[in-house]
Design an enzyme around this catalytic site. Structure first.
Site, PDB file in Angstrom:
ATOM      1  N   HIS A  49     -31.839  85.645  -3.393  1.00 41.84           N
ATOM      2  CA  HIS A  49     -33.314  85.547  -3.492  1.00 41.84           C
ATOM      3  C   HIS A  49     -34.041  85.479  -4.916  1.00 41.84           C
ATOM      4  CE1 HIS A  49     -37.270  85.319  -1.110  1.00 41.84           C
ATOM      5  NE2 HIS A  49     -37.076  85.890  -1.981  1.00 41.84           N
ATOM      6  N   ALA A  50     -34.794  83.962  -4.580  1.00 39.39           N
ATOM      7  CA  ALA A  50     -34.863  83.349  -6.032  1.00 39.39           C
ATOM      8  C   ALA A  50     -36.082  84.436  -6.544  1.00 39.39           C
ATOM      9  CB  ALA A  50     -35.587  82.779  -5.959  1.00 39.39           C
ATOM     10  N   HIS A  69     -42.368  77.497  -7.842  1.00 38.44           N
ATOM     11  CA  HIS A  69     -42.402  79.065  -8.228  1.00 38.44           C
ATOM     12  C   HIS A  69     -42.431  79.329  -9.445  1.00 38.44           C
ATOM     13  CE1 HIS A  69     -43.672  82.234  -5.185  1.00 38.44           C
ATOM     14  NE2 HIS A  69     -42.903  82.969  -5.787  1.00 38.44           N
ATOM     15  N   GLU A  70     -41.270  79.879  -9.372  1.00 41.39           N
ATOM     16  CA  GLU A  70     -40.852  81.031 -10.328  1.00 41.39           C
ATOM     17  C   GLU A  70     -40.774  80.801 -11.823  1.00 41.39           C
ATOM     18  OE1 GLU A  70     -39.488  83.333  -9.130  1.00 41.39           O
ATOM     19  OE2 GLU A  70     -39.007  82.486  -7.158  1.00 41.39           O
ATOM     20  N   ARG A 130     -48.977  89.711  -0.668  1.00 40.91           N
ATOM     21  CA  ARG A 130     -49.414  88.825  -1.818  1.00 40.91           C
ATOM     22  C   ARG A 130     -49.533  87.216  -1.958  1.00 40.91           C
ATOM     23  NH1 ARG A 130     -44.598  91.271  -5.813  1.00 40.91           N
ATOM     24  NH2 ARG A 130     -46.033  93.360  -5.230  1.00 40.91           N
ATOM     25  N   TYR A 131     -47.762  87.041  -1.163  1.00 45.84           N
ATOM     26  CA  TYR A 131     -47.818  85.837  -0.539  1.00 45.84           C
ATOM     27  C   TYR A 131     -48.975  85.080   0.050  1.00 45.84           C
ATOM     28  CZ  TYR A 131     -43.265  87.380  -2.427  1.00 45.84           C
ATOM     29  OH  TYR A 131     -42.057  87.985  -3.393  1.00 45.84           O
ATOM     30  N   ARG A 156     -44.805  89.421  15.388  1.00 49.41           N
ATOM     31  CA  ARG A 156     -44.677  87.954  15.106  1.00 49.41           C
ATOM     32  C   ARG A 156     -45.043  86.944  16.341  1.00 49.41           C
ATOM     33  NH1 ARG A 156     -41.026  85.150  11.720  1.00 49.41           N
ATOM     34  NH2 ARG A 156     -39.177  85.329  13.035  1.00 49.41           N
ATOM     35  N   HIS A 168     -37.629  90.661   1.668  1.00 49.12           N
ATOM     36  CA  HIS A 168     -38.266  91.449   0.998  1.00 49.12           C
ATOM     37  C   HIS A 168     -38.904  93.676   1.363  1.00 49.12           C
ATOM     38  CE1 HIS A 168     -39.856  87.663  -0.176  1.00 49.12           C
ATOM     39  NE2 HIS A 168     -40.060  88.170  -0.507  1.00 49.12           N
ATOM     40  N   GLU A 176     -48.128  85.040  -7.858  1.00 47.43           N
ATOM     41  CA  GLU A 176     -47.254  84.639  -6.666  1.00 47.43           C
ATOM     42  C   GLU A 176     -48.578  83.100  -6.638  1.00 47.43           C
ATOM     43  OE1 GLU A 176     -44.173  85.512  -6.244  1.00 47.43           O
ATOM     44  OE2 GLU A 176     -44.913  87.556  -6.271  1.00 47.43           O
ATOM     45  N   HIS A 181     -44.509  82.634 -12.764  1.00 48.93           N
ATOM     46  CA  HIS A 181     -44.037  83.407 -13.307  1.00 48.93           C
ATOM     47  C   HIS A 181     -43.770  84.171 -14.660  1.00 48.93           C
ATOM     48  CE1 HIS A 181     -44.705  85.440  -8.990  1.00 48.93           C
ATOM     49  NE2 HIS A 181     -43.207  85.235  -8.604  1.00 48.93           N
ATOM     50  N   TRP A 216     -42.205  95.314  15.008  1.00 50.12           N
ATOM     51  CA  TRP A 216     -41.782  93.518  14.454  1.00 50.12           C
ATOM     52  C   TRP A 216     -42.512  92.878  15.194  1.00 50.12           C
ATOM     53  CZ3 TRP A 216     -41.335  92.222   9.546  1.00 50.12           C
ATOM     54  CH2 TRP A 216     -40.781  91.178   9.005  1.00 50.12           C
ATOM     55  N   ARG A 275     -28.686  88.747  11.761  1.00 58.90           N
ATOM     56  CA  ARG A 275     -28.981  89.752  11.830  1.00 58.90           C
ATOM     57  C   ARG A 275     -28.879  91.399  12.106  1.00 58.90           C
ATOM     58  NH1 ARG A 275     -32.503  86.481  11.610  1.00 58.90           N
ATOM     59  NH2 ARG A 275     -34.448  86.392  11.529  1.00 58.90           N
ATOM     60  N   TYR A 287     -56.155  96.153  -5.106  1.00 57.23           N
ATOM     61  CA  TYR A 287     -57.271  95.312  -4.987  1.00 57.23           C
ATOM     62  C   TYR A 287     -58.411  95.429  -5.923  1.00 57.23           C
ATOM     63  CZ  TYR A 287     -53.186  93.124  -3.010  1.00 57.23           C
ATOM     64  OH  TYR A 287     -52.018  93.073  -2.565  1.00 57.23           O
TER      65      TYR A 287
HETATM   66  O1  X8Z Z   1     -40.199  85.690  -1.638  1.00 54.69           O
HETATM   67  C1  X8Z Z   1     -40.790  84.487  -3.066  1.00 54.69           C
HETATM   68  C2  X8Z Z   1     -39.962  84.225  -3.755  1.00 54.69           C
HETATM   69  C3  X8Z Z   1     -40.238  84.994  -5.040  1.00 54.69           C
HETATM   70  S1  X8Z Z   1     -41.628  85.918  -5.345  1.00 54.69           S
HETATM   71  C4  X8Z Z   1     -39.496  82.965  -3.960  1.00 54.69           C
HETATM   72  N1  X8Z Z   1     -40.875  84.032  -1.744  1.00 54.69           N
HETATM   73  C5  X8Z Z   1     -42.036  84.709  -0.497  1.00 54.69           C
HETATM   74  C6  X8Z Z   1     -40.282  84.190   0.330  1.00 54.69           C
HETATM   75  O2  X8Z Z   1     -39.162  83.858  -0.031  1.00 54.69           O
HETATM   76  O3  X8Z Z   1     -40.550  84.885   1.511  1.00 54.69           O
HETATM   77  C7  X8Z Z   1     -42.529  82.737  -1.944  1.00 54.69           C
HETATM   78  C8  X8Z Z   1     -42.785  82.265  -0.608  1.00 54.69           C
HETATM   79  C9  X8Z Z   1     -42.507  83.786   0.337  1.00 54.69           C
HETATM   80 ZN    ZN Z   2     -42.373  85.002  -6.889  1.00 55.71          ZN
END
Ligand code: X8Z
Ligand code: ZN
Length: 613
Positions: free
Chosen positions: A354-355, A383-384, A521-522, A488, A512, A412, A387, A484, A188, A225
């Protein structure tokens, strides 16, 4: 073509995510555009010509922008950031022009597809810039690129660098409270440098949203939506209420176990759980502290351990995940997926780890990850790939502006749905374990799943609640951090382990936020994936408990899934959901069904505890 974006998102939802993306569903475009013809009376024919022009423009510009974004995200330097900001600025200008142009046709009587495509254009941008203000579009694009680079490089304002992967490893493996706290605090230290930029970003993008007729950016996001934006927010809350008792039960048990382990001083038996004790940098999933909460008599299967025992490399993990999709009847990914993807963290330069999954062209799909050999990452790979398979399915049959998911939660949810079939039965089939545990293994298995899937839900909900408040002005810049932590605490029952002030910018420590990827979305995906799983298991004729069902190898199921993927954004998401499940509503009863045996067990454990916070 949808790709995944990170820095610049231009158009979402449908077709071209030019934005470069990251998570499946933004779209973008580029090249010189034309707005709606300036004339007294616009006709339906004008609208069609306008759509055709938009689709052509985006098609021309998409691949270029995608490649610039790819290079910049996999190789962060001053120069690649510069290029990315430029390319994104150009796209943004075009996106704005088309979005504003589309709005001009809104009072005409148009056929379904023309109307829907105009909506896609109007709603496509994630962060719109004001109309006719190229300097502001440039400033916004630069801020976006810079925020992404700060996060990706982990560089704090004083030039010191922090390694998220290393710090996350500490969070997930250490049980020394001091070490945990230091790692939590260290990460942080990167985000305060984002704060001023973020404040400015909110200002500019809000102006952009207002130019398009929305109250603010949050209202624009909630308008994507196929329903009234307020109704969408209410829908999120409704579904949250369905699962909250399950979350509360899990929270209660986990808090008690953490108290047993760390004592009152570190982990009080009442109130919110300190956020550094849950095995994840953001306390969003808790699977890494499973051992502390495991039901007696069985530990379940530790997939990390099995992957390591079986010498799984990152590529082998991806191959294994791909083979799940091909077992459902999907074609293998193209050869270029294997040669162009980034599977590992580069050793000699910074990259955004980040994936994400990318859709560069109709034949070029990639993922970008810094894969660690863990069960958690094995899930992320599925997950990826979800997509990528979604992208390819709609790219093959839909016109450009329909190349996206039914809603972003669907994008997602697909890979996660498939990963719900990583059951002991499946692990045995692929040789990762020798023997499938008997029914006594069910509770440990469900507990492991709940620590990720159930624990995530309130986090999935609160991130955009925070952003909605920020964009609406309900939270002022000098309240960002406090706001925030309020959310939480309220939703997750998690608190900061040390005093935080407005000199901190803790939201920015979550990918994000600097990447400007919407997060609702998640939350949606975590509900939808269980709904999909329940339905696909029905089709597969599985009659046993949901958590034991695997759709592996089932071509009929694959067909059903593919039919929905191919719809892209051509129809409202409610239609896609109905086509797949028979219902037009999101429904968390599948989550409740799945975890029913665990809920009974948790209630027994919690019988003499005082739950809640
Ligand atoms: O960001 C993601 C994916 C890429 S779309 C790895 N996710 C969120 C995160 O990591 O915060 C998947 C679940 C939630
Ligand atoms: Zn994703």
């Amino acid at each position: 073509m949808t790709f995944i974006k990170s820095t610049t998102s231009i158009f979402v939802a449908s077709a071209l995510t030019l934005g470069l993306t990251a998570c499946g569903d933004e779209s973008a475009t580029s090249s010189k555009t034309t707005s709606a013809p300036v004339q007294q009376k616009l006709t339906a024919e004008d609208a069609k010509a306008f759509i055709a022009k938009a689709e052509k423009t985006f098609a021309e510009q998409y691949e270029y922008a995608a490649k610039v974004a790819w290079v910049s995200q996999t190789f962060i330097t001053e120069d690649t950031q510069y290029l990315e900001a430029k390319s994104s600025e150009e796209l943004k200008l075009i996106g704005i022009e088309f979005a504003n142009g589309a709005a001009k046709f809104k009072d005409l009587d148009l056929d379904y597809d023309t109307k829907r495509k105009l909506d896609m254009l109007r709603l496509g941008l994630t962060l719109p810039a004001p109309a006719d203000a190229p300097d502001l579009a440039a400033e916004l694009a630069q801020i976006e690129s810079k925020l992404s680079a700060i996060y990706g490089s982990g560089e704090a304002a004083d030039g010191k660098k922090y390694d998220l992967i290393k710090l996350s490893r500490t969070l997930s493996t250490s049980d020394d409270p001091e070490e945990l706290l230091n790692a939590w605090v260290d990460w942080r230290k990167v985000s305060p440098a984002m704060k001023d930029k973020y404040v400015r970003l909110v200002e500019i993008a809000n102006q952009g949203a207002q130019d398009l007729g929305f109250k603010d950016v949050g209202a624009m996001w909630r308008s994507k939506y196929d329903m009234d934006p307020d109704a969408f927010a209410a829908e999120m809350d409704r579904v949250w209420d369905q699962v909250k008792p399950l979350y509360d039960a899990l929270h209660c048990h986990v808090r008690a176990k953490l108290n047993d382990k760390y004592g009152d001083e570190v982990a009080p038996v009442q109130g919110e759980i300190p956020a550094h004790l849950l095995g994840n940098m953001w306390a969003q999933t808790w699977g890494n502290v499973y051992d502390l909460v495991a039901p007696e008599g069985g530990s379940g299967i530790d997939v990390t351990e099995k992957l390591l025992e079986n010498d799984y490399t990152p590529v082998k993990m991806v191959e294994q995940a791909e083979s799940f999709f091909t077992s459902l009847g999907f074609e293998p990914l193209p050869e270029t997926f294997w040669t162009r993807s980034m599977f590992e963290k580069p050793v000699d330069h910074d990259a955004v780890c980040h994936a994400s999954a990318w859709d560069m062209s109709e034949t070029d799909y990639r993922i970008k990850m810094c894969i660690q050999t863990t069960g958690e990452e094995f899930n992320v790979i599925h997950h990826e790939l979800g997509h990528n398979f979604y992208q390819r399915a709609y790219n093959q049959v839909q016109p450009l502006l329909y190349r996206g998911s039914a809603n972003d939660g669907f994008h997602e949810a697909i890979g996660d749905t498939v990963a719900l079939s990583i059951t002991p039965k499946y692990l045995k089939e692929i040789g990762l374990i020798e023997q499938e545990p008997d029914a006594s293994g069910d509770l440990p298995f469900l507990m492991r799943m709940a620590m990720d899937k159930v624990a995530f839900l309130p986090f999935g909900l609160m991130v955009d609640k925070w952003r909605w408040q920020v964009f609406s002005g309900e939270l002022k810049p000098d309240q960002y951090n406090e706001g925030w932590w309020k959310l939480r605490e309220q939703y997750q029952g998690v608190k900061a382990p040390v005093l935080r002030t407005e000199n901190d910018f803790d939201p920015g420590a979550k990918y994000h936020i600097p990447a400007n990827t919407p997060y609702s979305r998640y939350f949606l995906a975590h509900i939808l994936q269980f709904q999909f799983h329940r339905e696909l298991c029905n089709i597969a004729g599985e009659t046993g408990p949901l958590h034991r069902c695997s759709i592996y190898n089932n071509k009929e199921v694959g067909k059903k899934l593919n039919a929905m993927l191919e719809m892209g954004t051509s129809k409202p998401w409610q239609d896609a959901l109905e086509a797949m499940t028979g219902s037009r509503d999101m429904d968390a009863t599948a989550v409740i069904d799945y975890f029913a045996p665990l809920k009974t067990w948790l209630d027994e454990q919690n019988a003499n505890r005082q739950c809640g916070w």
